[in-house]
Design an enzyme around this catalytic site. Structure first.
Site, PDB file in Angstrom:
ATOM      1  N   ASP A  33       0.796  -1.231   0.000  1.00  0.00           N
ATOM      2  CA  ASP A  33       0.000   0.000   0.000  1.00  0.00           C
ATOM      3  C   ASP A  33       0.828   1.280   0.000  1.00  0.00           C
ATOM      4  O   ASP A  33       0.262   2.370  -0.023  1.00  0.00           O
ATOM      5  CB  ASP A  33      -0.936   0.034   1.217  1.00  0.00           C
ATOM      6  N   GLU A  47       0.371   3.593  -3.135  1.00  0.00           N
ATOM      7  CA  GLU A  47      -1.011   4.083  -3.181  1.00  0.00           C
ATOM      8  C   GLU A  47      -1.306   5.109  -2.089  1.00  0.00           C
ATOM      9  O   GLU A  47      -2.038   6.069  -2.317  1.00  0.00           O
ATOM     10  CB  GLU A  47      -1.921   2.867  -3.023  1.00  0.00           C
ATOM     11  N   ASP A  48      -0.726   4.921  -0.904  1.00  0.00           N
ATOM     12  CA  ASP A  48      -1.153   5.694   0.263  1.00  0.00           C
ATOM     13  C   ASP A  48      -0.128   6.647   0.855  1.00  0.00           C
ATOM     14  O   ASP A  48      -0.443   7.363   1.789  1.00  0.00           O
ATOM     15  CB  ASP A  48      -1.576   4.729   1.387  1.00  0.00           C
ATOM     16  N   ASP A  61      -4.393  -9.470   0.872  1.00  0.00           N
ATOM     17  CA  ASP A  61      -4.974  -8.155   1.134  1.00  0.00           C
ATOM     18  C   ASP A  61      -6.493  -8.251   1.259  1.00  0.00           C
ATOM     19  O   ASP A  61      -7.096  -7.681   2.174  1.00  0.00           O
ATOM     20  CB  ASP A  61      -4.572  -7.204   0.002  1.00  0.00           C
TER      21      ASP A  61
END
Length: 182
Positions: free
Chosen positions: A63, A66-67, A126
């Protein structure tokens, strides 16, 4: 790579994920736990079916692009092209705030469908972690989210068969519980 170098890859990935998510002050949406709990769970799930350090490192990092402010180029530079490929494959390519949740979900599912079996294994882990307690926290959101994940599953068949089976059974159970409580 030798055993200690491989373990170091996983340790470095865990440390980067922790730093990157902490720097963004990220917490889990429903629990308020530090966000790093989620990548840790995903890495544990992946490690339950493989000892491949590339896959486990990618699970820790799944992640961050993305984050956080970490880029895919940084992942490739610091962890190699194999880890970067997995991270890229599981990273959303569009955000629903721009084009609508349903359209974004379809685009992101299509993107994930082109990932390697290793990437699909990380994505399965996930899914398992993300859906495990969703009904306890937000049943209305679960109605949308679980259907999206069920659509995604059709594209993850090449991932680890044990995780595929577990994710499929979990989704079926949760969707059944939702329908039973309509």
């Amino acid at each position: 790579m030798e055993g200690s170098a491989l373990r170091d890859l996983i340790q470095r990935a865990a440390e980067l994920a922790e730093r990157a998510h902490r720097a963004k002050e990220q917490v889990r949406k429903f629990t308020g736990e530090p966000y790093i709990v989620h990548p840790g769970h995903v890495a544990e799930i992946v490690a339950s079916v493989t000892s491949d350090p590339v896959m486990i490192a990618a699970a820790w990092l799944h992640d961050v692009v993305e984050d956080t402010d970490v880029t895919l180029a940084e992942i490739e530079r610091d962890f190699g092209p194999e880890v970067a490929e997995i991270v890229e494959s599981v990273t959303k390519v569009v955000d629903g705030t721009e084009i609508g949740r349903e359209r974004a979900a379809l685009i992101n599912i299509e993107h994930a469908s082109h990932g390697s079996p290793a990437a699909k294994t990380v994505k399965l882990a996930d899914v398992i972690d993300n859906v495990s307690d969703i009904l306890e926290h937000d049943r209305e959101f679960a109605r949308v989210y679980l259907v999206e994940k069920k659509m995604l599953m059709e594209h993850l068949r090449e991932g680890d068969p044990t995780l595929y089976r577990k994710a499929s059974e979990l989704l079926e159970t949760l969707l059944g519980e939702l329908q039973g409580n309509c």
